[in-house]
Design a protein around this motif. Structure first.
Motif, PDB file in Angstrom:
ATOM      1  N   PRO A  26       0.785  -1.241   0.000  1.00  0.00           N
ATOM      2  CA  PRO A  26       0.000   0.000   0.000  1.00  0.00           C
ATOM      3  C   PRO A  26       0.813   1.287   0.000  1.00  0.00           C
ATOM      4  O   PRO A  26       0.495   2.208  -0.766  1.00  0.00           O
ATOM      5  N   PRO A  27       1.885   1.411   0.819  1.00  0.00           N
ATOM      6  CA  PRO A  27       2.660   2.667   0.760  1.00  0.00           C
ATOM      7  C   PRO A  27       3.273   2.921  -0.612  1.00  0.00           C
ATOM      8  O   PRO A  27       3.367   4.069  -1.054  1.00  0.00           O
ATOM      9  N   TYR A  28       3.697   1.865  -1.307  1.00  0.00           N
ATOM     10  CA  TYR A  28       4.300   2.032  -2.625  1.00  0.00           C
ATOM     11  C   TYR A  28       3.263   2.475  -3.652  1.00  0.00           C
ATOM     12  O   TYR A  28       3.524   3.352  -4.489  1.00  0.00           O
ATOM     13  N   VAL A 143      -6.289  -1.102  -1.354  1.00  0.00           N
ATOM     14  CA  VAL A 143      -5.492  -0.024  -1.945  1.00  0.00           C
ATOM     15  C   VAL A 143      -5.266  -0.278  -3.431  1.00  0.00           C
ATOM     16  O   VAL A 143      -5.328   0.652  -4.247  1.00  0.00           O
ATOM     17  N   ALA A 144      -5.007  -1.517  -3.810  1.00  0.00           N
ATOM     18  CA  ALA A 144      -4.832  -1.840  -5.223  1.00  0.00           C
ATOM     19  C   ALA A 144      -6.099  -1.524  -6.017  1.00  0.00           C
ATOM     20  O   ALA A 144      -6.043  -0.929  -7.105  1.00  0.00           O
ATOM     21  N   ALA A 145      -7.257  -1.904  -5.475  1.00  0.00           N
ATOM     22  CA  ALA A 145      -8.524  -1.643  -6.154  1.00  0.00           C
ATOM     23  C   ALA A 145      -8.807  -0.145  -6.230  1.00  0.00           C
ATOM     24  O   ALA A 145      -9.269   0.370  -7.260  1.00  0.00           O
ATOM     25  N   GLY A 146      -8.532   0.573  -5.139  1.00  0.00           N
ATOM     26  CA  GLY A 146      -8.731   2.020  -5.154  1.00  0.00           C
ATOM     27  C   GLY A 146      -7.826   2.710  -6.154  1.00  0.00           C
ATOM     28  O   GLY A 146      -8.233   3.671  -6.824  1.00  0.00           O
ATOM     29  N   VAL A 166      -5.426  -6.425  -9.437  1.00  0.00           N
ATOM     30  CA  VAL A 166      -6.113  -6.590  -8.154  1.00  0.00           C
ATOM     31  C   VAL A 166      -6.380  -8.066  -7.875  1.00  0.00           C
ATOM     32  O   VAL A 166      -6.207  -8.548  -6.747  1.00  0.00           O
ATOM     33  N   VAL A 167      -6.782  -8.791  -8.924  1.00  0.00           N
ATOM     34  CA  VAL A 167      -6.996 -10.241  -8.775  1.00  0.00           C
ATOM     35  C   VAL A 167      -5.697 -10.930  -8.383  1.00  0.00           C
ATOM     36  O   VAL A 167      -5.681 -11.822  -7.528  1.00  0.00           O
ATOM     37  N   GLY A 191     -12.182  -0.696  -1.621  1.00  0.00           N
ATOM     38  CA  GLY A 191     -11.295   0.141  -2.425  1.00  0.00           C
ATOM     39  C   GLY A 191     -11.991   0.762  -3.613  1.00  0.00           C
ATOM     40  O   GLY A 191     -11.854   1.965  -3.875  1.00  0.00           O
ATOM     41  N   LEU A 192     -12.757  -0.047  -4.346  1.00  0.00           N
ATOM     42  CA  LEU A 192     -13.446   0.448  -5.534  1.00  0.00           C
ATOM     43  C   LEU A 192     -14.523   1.466  -5.185  1.00  0.00           C
ATOM     44  O   LEU A 192     -14.624   2.528  -5.816  1.00  0.00           O
ATOM     45  N   LEU A 193     -15.322   1.156  -4.179  1.00  0.00           N
ATOM     46  CA  LEU A 193     -16.454   2.025  -3.845  1.00  0.00           C
ATOM     47  C   LEU A 193     -16.011   3.331  -3.198  1.00  0.00           C
ATOM     48  O   LEU A 193     -16.537   4.404  -3.529  1.00  0.00           O
TER      49      LEU A 193
END
Length: 208
Positions: A26-28, A143-146, A166-167, A191-193
């Motif tokens: 997530p930080p990256y 975080v990946a999805a966002g 994300v998958v 993340g997406l929503l």
């Protein structure tokens, strides 16, 4: 129990999962997205350097340093913070850090896109904090999805192909037994929503 087996003792699939988790930490992801939005909006290298340094420091680097320090001291078991009860304090700290960064960037007349991104990050942290009080979700996947959601809002729906990443991230969390299927699915939805809703709302429903 938490699996603390060294990477070299794991099978090939587990080693690949570890690499995926490290690259999509997530930080990256936050660091990369913040710099992308900063460069996209800066009119000079001075602006890019100033805004990017403040945003990266308070929304990515400082929370990461605190996490690593707590892991080194033994306060937190590992960098992935697999123990749910250890997550709230770190999420509160990260939220406060981001809000301080937002205040500084407002004073520096930072662009609306960057402030909206930090606002979406803050909202995501607060949602993750609320859930973490009673249950555990995959913050890696969230975080990946966002990140994918915001990239699609900025550059078009073709970037939704990033959901394949994300998958992959979700697969890595399952292989390493850091999360259950329900936890990675909820992480992806959060993340997406949150990113897909808060970010455009803070921009007034439009991106430039």
């Amino acid at each position: 129990m938490v699996d603390l087996a060294p990477v070299e003792r794991r099978g090939r699939r587990e080693r690949v999962a570890v690499v995926v988790g490290e690259l999509t930490s997530p930080p990256y992801l936050a660091f990369g997205l913040l710099l992308l939005v900063t460069v996209r909006n800066a009119e000079s290298w001075q602006q890019a350097l100033t805004w990017g340094a403040v945003a990266a420091l308070f929304a990515s680097l400082l929370p990461l340093v605190v996490l690593l320090h707590r892991v080194r001291r033994g306060v937190v078991a590992d960098r992935d913070v697999r123990r749910r009860e250890q997550r709230p304090a770190l999420l509160v700290m990260a939220t406060v850090s981001v809000l301080v960064g937002v205040g500084l960037l407002v004073a520096l007349d930072a662009p609306r896109e960057l402030l909206a991104l930090l606002g979406a990050m803050t909202a995501g942290l607060l949602v993750a904090l609320g859930i973490s009080m009673v249950w555990k979700i995959s913050i890696h996947v969230a975080v990946a999805a966002g990140t994918v959601a915001i990239l699609a809002l900025l550059y078009g729906p073709l970037l939704l192909l990033g959901l394949l990443v994300v998958v992959l991230v979700a697969w890595s969390r399952l292989v390493l037994t850091h999360h259950t299927r329900a936890q990675v699915i909820v992480g992806a939805l959060v993340g997406l929503l949150v990113a897909g809703g808060v970010y455009p709302a803070l921009l007034g429903g439009a991106t430039s």
